[in-house]
Design an enzyme around this catalytic site. Structure first.
Site, PDB file in Angstrom:
ATOM      1  N   GLN A 189      28.464  48.446  41.998  1.00 60.77           N
ATOM      2  CA  GLN A 189      29.133  47.879  40.830  1.00 60.77           C
ATOM      3  C   GLN A 189      30.271  48.784  40.361  1.00 60.77           C
ATOM      4  O   GLN A 189      31.371  48.313  40.049  1.00 60.77           O
ATOM      5  CB  GLN A 189      28.119  47.685  39.694  1.00 60.77           C
ATOM      6  CG  GLN A 189      28.727  47.067  38.451  1.00 60.77           C
ATOM      7  CD  GLN A 189      29.131  45.613  38.637  1.00 60.77           C
ATOM      8  OE1 GLN A 189      28.309  44.788  39.021  1.00 60.77           O
ATOM      9  NE2 GLN A 189      30.390  45.284  38.378  1.00 60.77           N
ATOM     10  N   ASP A 192      26.647  47.347  28.770  1.00 57.89           N
ATOM     11  CA  ASP A 192      25.700  46.616  29.631  1.00 57.89           C
ATOM     12  C   ASP A 192      24.549  46.164  28.732  1.00 57.89           C
ATOM     13  O   ASP A 192      24.460  46.566  27.555  1.00 57.89           O
ATOM     14  CB  ASP A 192      25.220  47.566  30.748  1.00 57.89           C
ATOM     15  CG  ASP A 192      24.355  46.884  31.801  1.00 57.89           C
ATOM     16  OD1 ASP A 192      24.322  45.641  31.844  1.00 57.89           O
ATOM     17  OD2 ASP A 192      23.706  47.617  32.583  1.00 57.89           O
ATOM     18  N   HIS A 197      23.764  52.186  40.087  1.00 59.79           N
ATOM     19  CA  HIS A 197      24.307  50.915  40.596  1.00 59.79           C
ATOM     20  C   HIS A 197      25.693  51.197  41.202  1.00 59.79           C
ATOM     21  O   HIS A 197      26.722  50.751  40.683  1.00 59.79           O
ATOM     22  CB  HIS A 197      24.391  49.907  39.438  1.00 59.79           C
ATOM     23  CG  HIS A 197      24.541  48.479  39.875  1.00 59.79           C
ATOM     24  ND1 HIS A 197      24.537  48.079  41.197  1.00 59.79           N
ATOM     25  CD2 HIS A 197      24.701  47.345  39.145  1.00 59.79           C
ATOM     26  CE1 HIS A 197      24.688  46.770  41.249  1.00 59.79           C
ATOM     27  NE2 HIS A 197      24.800  46.297  40.031  1.00 59.79           N
ATOM     28  N   ARG A 232      17.666  46.370  46.518  1.00 60.07           N
ATOM     29  CA  ARG A 232      17.617  46.411  45.045  1.00 60.07           C
ATOM     30  C   ARG A 232      16.161  46.630  44.663  1.00 60.07           C
ATOM     31  O   ARG A 232      15.303  45.810  44.982  1.00 60.07           O
ATOM     32  CB  ARG A 232      18.148  45.101  44.450  1.00 60.07           C
ATOM     33  CG  ARG A 232      17.871  44.991  42.971  1.00 60.07           C
ATOM     34  CD  ARG A 232      18.622  43.873  42.304  1.00 60.07           C
ATOM     35  NE  ARG A 232      20.019  44.223  42.123  1.00 60.07           N
ATOM     36  CZ  ARG A 232      20.860  43.589  41.323  1.00 60.07           C
ATOM     37  NH1 ARG A 232      20.451  42.545  40.624  1.00 60.07           N
ATOM     38  NH2 ARG A 232      22.112  43.974  41.205  1.00 60.07           N
ATOM     39  N   ARG A 242      33.319  42.683  43.453  1.00 62.41           N
ATOM     40  CA  ARG A 242      32.090  43.065  44.166  1.00 62.41           C
ATOM     41  C   ARG A 242      32.189  42.626  45.626  1.00 62.41           C
ATOM     42  O   ARG A 242      31.802  43.342  46.541  1.00 62.41           O
ATOM     43  CB  ARG A 242      30.853  42.389  43.527  1.00 62.41           C
ATOM     44  CG  ARG A 242      30.492  42.876  42.142  1.00 62.41           C
ATOM     45  CD  ARG A 242      29.970  44.295  42.142  1.00 62.41           C
ATOM     46  NE  ARG A 242      28.786  44.484  42.973  1.00 62.41           N
ATOM     47  CZ  ARG A 242      27.537  44.203  42.614  1.00 62.41           C
ATOM     48  NH1 ARG A 242      27.281  43.727  41.411  1.00 62.41           N
ATOM     49  NH2 ARG A 242      26.521  44.419  43.434  1.00 62.41           N
ATOM     50  N   CYS A 285      29.222  44.591  33.696  1.00 62.92           N
ATOM     51  CA  CYS A 285      28.819  44.251  35.068  1.00 62.92           C
ATOM     52  C   CYS A 285      28.261  42.834  35.168  1.00 62.92           C
ATOM     53  O   CYS A 285      28.222  42.276  36.257  1.00 62.92           O
ATOM     54  CB  CYS A 285      27.804  45.270  35.585  1.00 62.92           C
ATOM     55  SG  CYS A 285      26.237  45.282  34.702  1.00 62.92           S
TER      56      CYS A 285
HETATM   57  N1  NVA Z   1      21.454  47.560  33.842  1.00 57.92           N
HETATM   58  C1  NVA Z   1      21.210  46.220  34.325  1.00 57.92           C
HETATM   59  C2  NVA Z   1      22.266  45.822  35.309  1.00 57.92           C
HETATM   60  C3  NVA Z   1      22.115  44.448  35.895  1.00 57.92           C
HETATM   61  C4  NVA Z   1      23.143  44.133  36.904  1.00 57.92           C
HETATM   62  C5  NVA Z   1      19.823  46.160  34.938  1.00 57.92           C
HETATM   63  O1  NVA Z   1      19.442  47.118  35.632  1.00 57.92           O
HETATM   64  O2  NVA Z   1      19.119  45.184  34.727  1.00 57.92           O
HETATM   65  N1   CP Z   2      26.151  42.914  38.211  1.00 64.08           N
HETATM   66  C1   CP Z   2      25.153  42.609  39.044  1.00 64.08           C
HETATM   67  O1   CP Z   2      24.673  43.440  39.843  1.00 64.08           O
HETATM   68  O2   CP Z   2      24.753  41.313  38.964  1.00 64.08           O
HETATM   69  P1   CP Z   2      23.462  40.650  39.620  1.00 64.08           P
HETATM   70  O3   CP Z   2      22.251  41.214  38.906  1.00 64.08           O
HETATM   71  O4   CP Z   2      23.632  39.181  39.375  1.00 64.08           O
HETATM   72  O5   CP Z   2      23.416  40.990  41.074  1.00 64.08           O
END
Ligand code: NVA
Ligand code: CP
Length: 307
Positions: A135, A221, A132, A105, A289, A261
């Site tokens: 997800q 989101d 992502h 990540r 997930r 998500c």
């Molecule tokens: N779009 C959000 C998703 C978090 C799971 C982010 O990137 O922070």
């Molecule tokens: N939806 C998702 O990826 O959640 P986290 O940021 O908690 O991993």
């Protein structure tokens, strides 16, 4: 040595591979629900590298790998050499000689691509600024469980054209469904950044109500994704009319699903009435997930399996 297969964006797999994976996810989930041990990844290890926060991604990969008989190792940039400027190419060389599969990540997609280009083992995108895919894999399985095939259906995306939006758009191209996108002015989809082949599977709407009209699934989101915190104040103002609320769900199909998500901000991108209401499947979505990524780990490490 053959180059490993990676999962860096949704379009890395074909529609046929997704058909296999969707069935496999259901099989793995069914086994788990029946408490039937299944440990095909005995002695394999997954390293999870986090440059951003996570609850679901960490937990689902760590628990999933353990349930499949393997081990999961957590690294973050705060207390590894990655945070002290070790080149990502060097880190990839070393990490991929010690482990069997990697989940990352991070910020720019380019970082994970550089890592993958130097990795001996499969690399999975656990979220970047652009995409992502894990997800959306779980989200589409959730849709299938509730409503059957997503082919030809309409998904309404309301809010930011972020990593989730881009991945929905890629998925629409691979699996042949439609995405209606409504973003505030200045936050529109950038097809190149989204990695799209064309514009046949999506339509942009100025008014979010129009995007939701007749939709089979409405999804949104956060207004400010991780890494964009400096823009938070401007975003709160710009996105104020892009909250998914009961009026938007009322113009979608009567059996429309709502997904997010998570983590969610009630009163910002979604009203409490919608996320906690009858259309919402967010808890199934989060649970999936786990099952989706177990199938993904198995596929990348063992290929197609038919037991
Ligand atoms: N779009 C959000 C998703 C978090 C799971 C982010 O990137 O922070
Ligand atoms: N939806 C998702 O990826 O959640 P986290 O940021 O908690 O991993």
């Amino acid at each position: 040595m053959n180059p490993p297969r990676h999962y860096l964006q949704f379009k890395d797999f074909s529609a046929q591979e997704y058909d296999y994976l969707f069935e496999r996810i259901c099989r793995i989930k069914d086994r788990f629900k029946r408490y039937e041990p299944y440990r095909p990844l005995f002695d394999r290890s997954l390293v999870m590298i986090f440059e951003k926060a996570s609850t679901r991604t960490r937990l689902s990969f760590e628990a999933g790998m353990q349930q499949l008989g393997g081990a999961a190792i957590y690294l973050n940039t705060r207390d590894s050499q990655l945070g002290r400027g070790e080149p990502v190419e060097d880190a990839a060389q070393v990490i991929s000689r010690m482990t069997d599969i990697v989940m990352i990540r991070t910020f720019e997609q380019e970082i994970i691509e550089r890592f993958a280009a130097n990795s001996r083992v499969p690399v999975i995108n656990g979220l970047t600024n652009e995409y992502h895919p894990c997800q959306i894999l779980a989200d589409i399985v959730t849709f299938i469980e509730h409503r059957g095939s997503i082919k030809g259906k309409t998904v309404a995306w309301i809010g930011d054209s972020n990593n989730m939006c881009n991945t929905w758009l890629q998925a629409a191209e691979v699996l042949d469904f439609n995405v209606h996108v409504s973003t505030p002015p200045g936050y529109e989809v950038e097809p190149e950044r989204a990695g799209l082949y064309g514009t046949d599977n999506f339509e942009q709407f100025a008014d979010p109500m129009d995007a939701c009209r007749g939709a089979d699934l409405v999804t949104t989101d956060v207004w400010t994704s991780m890494g964009f915190e400096a823009e938070n104040e401007a975003r709160m103002k710009a996105f104020a009319d892009w909250q998914v609320d009961e009026d938007m769900m009322d113009v979608a199909r009567s059996d429309a699903l709502f997904m997010h998500c998570l983590p969610a901000h009630r009163g910002e991108e979604v009203s409490a009435g919608v996320i906690d209401g009858v259309h919402s499947v967010v808890w199934d979505e989060a649970e999936n997930r786990l099952h989706a990524q177990k199938a993904l780990l198995e596929f990348l490490l063992l290929g197609r399996v038919d037991d």
